[in-house]
Design an enzyme around this catalytic site. Structure first.
Site, PDB file in Angstrom:
ATOM      1  N   ARG A  98     -14.520  36.385  16.184  1.00  0.00           N
ATOM      2  CA  ARG A  98     -13.972  35.279  16.361  1.00  0.00           C
ATOM      3  C   ARG A  98     -14.491  34.106  16.899  1.00  0.00           C
ATOM      4  NH1 ARG A  98      -8.491  36.639  19.462  1.00  0.00           N
ATOM      5  NH2 ARG A  98      -8.412  37.460  17.255  1.00  0.00           N
ATOM      6  N   TYR A  99     -15.293  34.293  17.778  1.00  0.00           N
ATOM      7  CA  TYR A  99     -16.165  33.121  18.426  1.00  0.00           C
ATOM      8  C   TYR A  99     -17.656  33.341  17.661  1.00  0.00           C
ATOM      9  CZ  TYR A  99     -12.716  33.221  22.053  1.00  0.00           C
ATOM     10  OH  TYR A  99     -11.442  33.056  22.657  1.00  0.00           O
ATOM     11  N   ARG A 102     -20.288  35.793  19.966  1.00  0.00           N
ATOM     12  CA  ARG A 102     -19.738  37.144  20.557  1.00  0.00           C
ATOM     13  C   ARG A 102     -18.704  37.688  19.589  1.00  0.00           C
ATOM     14  NH1 ARG A 102     -17.975  32.526  23.198  1.00  0.00           N
ATOM     15  NH2 ARG A 102     -15.900  32.739  24.418  1.00  0.00           N
ATOM     16  N   CYS A 111      -7.032  56.178  25.148  1.00  0.00           N
ATOM     17  CA  CYS A 111      -7.181  55.545  26.357  1.00  0.00           C
ATOM     18  C   CYS A 111      -6.797  56.696  27.436  1.00  0.00           C
ATOM     19  CB  CYS A 111      -6.222  54.446  26.832  1.00  0.00           C
ATOM     20  SG  CYS A 111      -6.721  52.969  25.733  1.00  0.00           S
ATOM     21  N   CYS A 115      -0.769  52.112  28.169  1.00  0.00           N
ATOM     22  CA  CYS A 115      -0.238  51.062  28.706  1.00  0.00           C
ATOM     23  C   CYS A 115       1.037  50.359  27.830  1.00  0.00           C
ATOM     24  CB  CYS A 115      -0.887  50.006  29.247  1.00  0.00           C
ATOM     25  SG  CYS A 115      -2.667  50.464  29.902  1.00  0.00           S
ATOM     26  N   CYS A 118       0.754  46.980  26.110  1.00  0.00           N
ATOM     27  CA  CYS A 118      -0.746  46.960  25.412  1.00  0.00           C
ATOM     28  C   CYS A 118      -0.700  45.975  24.125  1.00  0.00           C
ATOM     29  CB  CYS A 118      -1.541  48.400  24.844  1.00  0.00           C
ATOM     30  SG  CYS A 118      -2.939  48.144  24.345  1.00  0.00           S
ATOM     31  N   ARG A 120      -2.896  46.039  21.823  1.00  0.00           N
ATOM     32  CA  ARG A 120      -3.069  46.482  20.598  1.00  0.00           C
ATOM     33  C   ARG A 120      -2.453  47.924  20.400  1.00  0.00           C
ATOM     34  NH1 ARG A 120      -8.751  45.546  22.293  1.00  0.00           N
ATOM     35  NH2 ARG A 120      -9.029  43.437  21.765  1.00  0.00           N
ATOM     36  N   ASP A 288       0.736  38.712  25.715  1.00  0.00           N
ATOM     37  CA  ASP A 288       0.652  38.402  24.255  1.00  0.00           C
ATOM     38  C   ASP A 288       1.956  38.745  23.785  1.00  0.00           C
ATOM     39  OD1 ASP A 288      -2.083  37.519  24.248  1.00  0.00           O
ATOM     40  OD2 ASP A 288      -2.841  39.486  24.096  1.00  0.00           O
ATOM     41  N   ASP A 325      -3.935  33.681  25.120  1.00  0.00           N
ATOM     42  CA  ASP A 325      -4.715  33.835  23.848  1.00  0.00           C
ATOM     43  C   ASP A 325      -3.668  33.161  22.737  1.00  0.00           C
ATOM     44  OD1 ASP A 325      -6.787  34.691  22.528  1.00  0.00           O
ATOM     45  OD2 ASP A 325      -6.496  36.920  23.364  1.00  0.00           O
ATOM     46  N   LYS A 332      -8.943  32.040  23.345  1.00  0.00           N
ATOM     47  CA  LYS A 332      -8.216  31.988  24.690  1.00  0.00           C
ATOM     48  C   LYS A 332      -8.200  30.253  25.115  1.00  0.00           C
ATOM     49  CE  LYS A 332      -9.983  36.447  25.989  1.00  0.00           C
ATOM     50  NZ  LYS A 332     -10.873  36.714  24.533  1.00  0.00           N
TER      51      LYS A 332
HETATM   52  C1  LIG Z   1     -11.689  37.810  24.390  1.00  0.00           C
HETATM   53  C2  LIG Z   1     -12.479  37.925  23.340  1.00  0.00           C
HETATM   54  C3  LIG Z   1     -13.873  37.635  23.476  1.00  0.00           C
HETATM   55  C4  LIG Z   1     -14.481  37.312  24.687  1.00  0.00           C
HETATM   56  O1  LIG Z   1     -14.293  36.185  25.116  1.00  0.00           O
HETATM   57  P1  LIG Z   1     -14.847  35.542  26.652  1.00  0.00           P
HETATM   58  O2  LIG Z   1     -13.920  34.515  26.749  1.00  0.00           O
HETATM   59  O3  LIG Z   1     -16.191  35.390  26.493  1.00  0.00           O
HETATM   60  O4  LIG Z   1     -14.606  36.668  27.682  1.00  0.00           O
HETATM   61  C5  LIG Z   1     -14.694  37.977  22.536  1.00  0.00           C
HETATM   62  N1  LIG Z   1     -13.979  38.345  21.081  1.00  0.00           N
HETATM   63  C6  LIG Z   1     -12.563  38.421  21.067  1.00  0.00           C
HETATM   64  C7  LIG Z   1     -12.004  38.724  19.773  1.00  0.00           C
HETATM   65  C8  LIG Z   1     -11.802  38.274  22.138  1.00  0.00           C
HETATM   66  O5  LIG Z   1     -10.492  38.392  22.186  1.00  0.00           O
HETATM   67  S1  SF4 Z   2      -4.212  47.902  27.628  1.00  0.00           S
HETATM   68 FE1  SF4 Z   2      -4.117  49.089  25.802  1.00  0.00          FE
HETATM   69  S2  SF4 Z   2      -6.228  49.301  25.241  1.00  0.00           S
HETATM   70 FE2  SF4 Z   2      -6.122  48.840  27.468  1.00  0.00          FE
HETATM   71  S3  SF4 Z   2      -6.168  50.663  28.638  1.00  0.00           S
HETATM   72 FE3  SF4 Z   2      -3.874  50.102  28.271  1.00  0.00          FE
HETATM   73  S4  SF4 Z   2      -3.473  51.036  26.296  1.00  0.00           S
HETATM   74 FE4  SF4 Z   2      -5.751  51.193  26.405  1.00  0.00          FE
END
Ligand SMILES: *Cc1c(COP(=O)(O)O)cnc(C)c1O
Ligand code: SF4
Length: 383
Positions: A98-99, A102, A111, A115, A118, A120, A288, A325, A332
């Protein structure tokens, strides 16, 4: 079998497990929870279960399924951050890019505890969708062939749930990539299953092996996830201490959750607890817009109010950055806490309100000042 493994092995997983556990607390189980669990897997390990003090407390809400998860909200989707959309076209499914500098490398869908809130939720708990080592290797090759990437966030699910020899291979391969400066491991294990870190010597040996010995090797950071002060225990402290002693800096992200931590006193005691553990608060996430988690969502201003109250009232470096986000994968966005509303760049200052009081600031533009000084000097020379 090592004792730490029993903690997850004996987790509540099925409707019947939950029914039995609730019966032990003289509570009835809602039959609709059967559908909830079928849709979104449950795993409440015995350690985390033991942190529950009473029905519906901040620990319970994070772990025990709720019929509200089946409620349908118009604005919620399975993947609001469009993570699927940031998988490189035709590229490895394990990468979210995305960025520019990174990437997120997804290595697990498992996990230590699932949670209920979550982000995801669409993926976790589904062993069928667990990334294969082949796909993970492809992800690493992607990183190796993109020199702009300097930071890899190893995530999932939880990276500390995969077999240790796999983690060893992943860290070893990433470490070889010269353009990487940072490797981050995003894991909830120090919070939800600290015994894994305390007892699994093999895991600690692998982490130790890959911590950098020179500045040429990428620094390993661990970003963990505590949401409530009751998660700070002697076990989690011990786990964190082991990681710190390896020379791994630790940060924490928290999700703002209704009925869990949307309260100033709770949040303050959480960040103070983290401070005492040597874990630095990093982000506070606005929840989210994920289908199945609508009941956790607060108003945006709640987080703002909480962060405003921390500002000035606690150690500066214990204040997380409140972020949302952005929908559709736009990244973010830090929320403006609104302290400097009256201060504008074109004016010479303005008013501010902080928890300590009302006041005025005077902005003396440094560039202008230097210019003025130069002018004066020039004037002197000309004389
Ligand atoms: C949060 C995130 C990151 C890391 O972002 P930082 O602001 O550097 O912590 C990198 N890739 C994705 C897809 C993310 O959601
Ligand atoms: S927030 Fe989602 S990915 Fe993170 S520990 Fe909980 S269940 Fe796992």
């Amino acid at each position: 079998m090592m004792a730490y493994k029993e903690i997850v092995r004996n987790a509540l997983r099925t409707f019947e497990d939950l029914e039995k556990w609730l019966a032990g607390r003289k509570a009835k189980v809602d039959p609709r929870l059967k559908d909830v669990i079928a849709k979104y897997p449950m795993r409440v390990n015995t350690y985390y279960l033991g942190l529950i003090e009473k029905i519906n407390d901040g620990i319970w809400k994070q772990a025990i399924p709720d019929v509200e998860e089946l409620a349908y909200y118009m604005d919620l989707s399975e993947d609001p951050l469009d993570e699927e959309g940031d998988i490189p076209l035709g590229g490895p499914r394990t990468i979210i890019h995305r960025y520019p500098d990174r990437v997120l490398l997804s290595v697990s869908n498992e996990c230590a505890m699932y949670c209920r809130f979550c982000t995801r939720k669409r993926k976790v708990g589904d062993d069928q969708k667990n990334p294969s080592m082949e796909d993970i290797r492809k992800g690493i090759e992607y990183v190796a062939s993109h020199e702009d990437i300097r930071d890899v966030l190893i995530s999932g699910g939880d990276p500390l749930l995969i077999p240790t020899h796999r983690l060893d291979e992943i860290l070893g391969k990433l470490k070889e990539i010269e353009h990487l400066g940072i490797l981050r491991i995003g894991t909830r294990v120090p919070c939800t299953w600290p015994q894994k870190i305390i007892e699994d010597k093999e895991l600690i040996d692998v982490l130790k092996k890959h911590t950098p010995k020179t500045i040429k090797e990428p620094q390993i950071y661990i970003n963990t996830h505590f949401n409530h002060p009751n998660e700070i225990t002697k076990e989690s402290y011990q786990a964190v201490k082991i990681l710190r002693e390896l020379g791994i800096p630790l940060g924490n992200q928290t999700v703002l959750l209704k009925g869990v931590n949307d309260d100033m006193d709770v949040m303050r005691s959480l960040v103070h607890g983290l401070g005492s553990m040597g874990v630095r608060p990093y982000y506070l996430y606005y929840a989210d817009l994920v289908q199945g988690t609508g009941h956790f969502r607060t108003e945006v201003y709640k987080g703002k109010e909480i962060c405003r109250s921390l500002c000035g009232n606690t150690t500066g470096f214990l204040r997380p950055v409140y972020v949302i986000d952005a929908h559709g994968g736009r990244g973010k966005v830090p929320v403006d806490l609104g302290f400097s509303d009256g201060i504008s760049e074109d004016k010479k200052g303005g008013t501010f309100t902080s928890p300590i009081g009302l006041g005025k600031v005077y902005v003396n533009d440094p560039i202008e000042r230097i210019e003025g000084k130069r002018k004066k000097e020039r004037g002197r020379l000309q004389k």
